[in-house]
Design an enzyme around this catalytic site. Sequence first.
Site, PDB file in Angstrom:
ATOM      1  N   ASP A  56     107.444  55.818  80.623  1.00  0.00           N
ATOM      2  CA  ASP A  56     107.946  56.635  79.523  1.00  0.00           C
ATOM      3  C   ASP A  56     107.754  58.102  79.892  1.00  0.00           C
ATOM      4  OD1 ASP A  56     108.762  57.436  76.922  1.00  0.00           O
ATOM      5  OD2 ASP A  56     106.705  57.374  76.189  1.00  0.00           O
ATOM      6  N   HIS A  57     108.515  58.966  79.254  1.00  0.00           N
ATOM      7  CA  HIS A  57     108.391  60.401  79.491  1.00  0.00           C
ATOM      8  C   HIS A  57     107.191  60.943  78.716  1.00  0.00           C
ATOM      9  CE1 HIS A  57     112.955  60.372  80.365  1.00  0.00           C
ATOM     10  NE2 HIS A  57     112.291  60.445  81.496  1.00  0.00           N
ATOM     11  N   TYR A  67     109.365  58.996  73.252  1.00  0.00           N
ATOM     12  CA  TYR A  67     109.710  57.600  72.975  1.00  0.00           C
ATOM     13  C   TYR A  67     110.942  57.148  73.768  1.00  0.00           C
ATOM     14  CZ  TYR A  67     106.646  59.028  69.176  1.00  0.00           C
ATOM     15  OH  TYR A  67     105.605  59.566  68.448  1.00  0.00           O
ATOM     16  N   HIS A  68     110.778  57.167  75.093  1.00  0.00           N
ATOM     17  CA  HIS A  68     111.838  56.736  76.004  1.00  0.00           C
ATOM     18  C   HIS A  68     111.352  55.599  76.910  1.00  0.00           C
ATOM     19  CE1 HIS A  68     113.336  61.193  75.729  1.00  0.00           C
ATOM     20  NE2 HIS A  68     113.682  60.487  74.661  1.00  0.00           N
ATOM     21  N   PRO A  69     110.796  54.513  76.359  1.00  0.00           N
ATOM     22  CA  PRO A  69     110.298  53.435  77.226  1.00  0.00           C
ATOM     23  C   PRO A  69     111.435  52.706  77.935  1.00  0.00           C
ATOM     24  CG  PRO A  69     110.278  52.727  74.930  1.00  0.00           C
ATOM     25  CD  PRO A  69     110.634  54.186  74.932  1.00  0.00           C
TER      26      PRO A  69
END
Length: 632
Positions: free
Chosen positions: A368-369, A562-564
């Site tokens: 994730d970022h 929230y970029h999983p």
Amino acid sequence: MLFSSHISNYLNKTFQSLNKICLIMWEPVDLSNVCLPNSNLTACSYFGYAFLNLIVNLYGKPQFENTENKHFCNETYDFIIVGAGTSGSVVAKRLSENSKWRVLLLEAGGEEPIVTNIPSLSSALLGSSSDWQFTTEPNGKSCLANNGRCPWPRGKGMGGSSSINSMSYIRGNRGDYDHWAELGNEGWAYDDVLPYFKKSERNLQPEVVEPYYHGFNGEQPVSRYPYIDQPSKMLTAAFIERGLPLIDYNGAEQEGVNQAQAFVSNGQRRSANKAFLEPIRNKTKNLVIKINSKATKILIKDMKAYGIEYENNGTIFTALASKEVIISAGAINSPQLLMWSGIGLKDQLESVGIPVVKNLSVGKNLHDHVTFNGVYIALPNRTATRVSNEEVFRYVENFFEMDPKQNPLSGNGPLNTIAFLKSKPNLKYPDVQYQVGSIHSWRELVANLTSYLKVQTLPTAFYDCLSPRAENLQPKSRGDVRLNPKDIYGYPLINPNYFGEEVDLLALLRGVDFILSLRHTKAFKESGAYFIEIPLPPCDKYKWGTKDYFICLMKTFTGSTYHPVGTCKMGPKSDSEAVVDSKLKVYGIDRLRVIDGSIMPRAPSGNTNAACLLIGELGAEFIINYWTQKST
């Protein structure tokens, strides 16, 4: 605290009717669970409760009436798609364009509520009934303020995360997709995928983008927000003064700054559900959509997928697929469903008593970022956008009647400003992204940072403080998703392993240095903005502005956009972590594909929703080409 008599009466009626609200109503976060007793936070005050109750009463209803309520066992379709998120919405639309194919789309959540239309209310969607409300597992190096656990919002319902996210349309850069191809994924290089980005996109403002790189006839509207406030304009000007060019970051180059390209039209969110599915629902007879239907098992026989077992209202049903089963449930739910079905790492499945069907590295490669939110810029009264409580209610109540250019809720506060930076001179592509959050009251934040960060439900449009978030675009840390041995069919164990590789701190530190340099720009000085140089507990043992102070904050108040991605990794057969091939077929299981963000071998350099549209387009194309050729 003053309210007009009209709104006071309205709120009294709302309170009286709360117990009568039907089950299909959207439900916000329960403030009694997240607000401390006697909290001084505005979000936890009478106004905070009244605000949430108002939007429930006005906009909590679903915006689409579902008529497909009947469930039967062993109904047969050509294709079954699990998950009506971004990728699943695209796949359902494309497959149903063939009138000879019967398509079933299963969605675990409900209909998308009206509240999701309003951009500035995106903050109220997190922790609500439109959110799976996942949390992460501790690794001892991150999220320390919350006992090592960070919240991980994921969209639940029609549109998936595209219905609750911050709406930024960012594809990443050429290097991201060329790297996917270099890993052995044929057909995924930038020049291969650009036509599919353009296919989905209906850009409404060709004059502000590089036209060659954009589409103008697709289903998905993309435009700027119609309302852009002064602090956002100030930040954009400051970034430009510091040397970042004003660019189309979805064009030829990515390093630079601009006002957001977003999934909006006329000041309203346009989720993948609204763009791809709502226009055809109840009109396309060969597409069946079943909401509140949670897939529990992929049916497999002789290493071939032939259907889905799903639960609706406490009853288990089965649906059969004569051609393919497609899993589009996202980076958390897709690997979970595969593992429930016996597809996963042999030792993990055996440890929880699930018979192994296929030994694959499902759940691995989670990343994730990771983001740093710990720098805050206070705004003077003449620049701050806060308004009276009564005005907030007026803007909310009249949202759909007002000119979007005159209603701050049609924008997204300072999130309008997006920038990309190469934090080292030798980099070919940016490694840091900036998205700027809004803080309703910096004094409330400084008084109790931990409590404030837990309750951010107020509109993003009204604030007196900026939170410029540096985001590590290419983190090295990798985690995983596992089944919970204490509750196999409950929420999985999610370990993003933030800062597992401490090198991930370095890009964030360089990103913070650049942010601090904005204070020297003319735009910053003229606005009257200033950095809040107050050391915050528990890191106040270090001097504000030092490396040790910022590292302490990064590990304590770890942030995410929230970029999983990555948990059903796409890769060649030689890659021991690969779950699907370049056509998104699950290795060793015939007629089963995964088509969503979980297949990304490495996260793109930016928000992931646009890339999920791409994956849906390409995945659908693979399916259509395969079955078209097979029938000739």
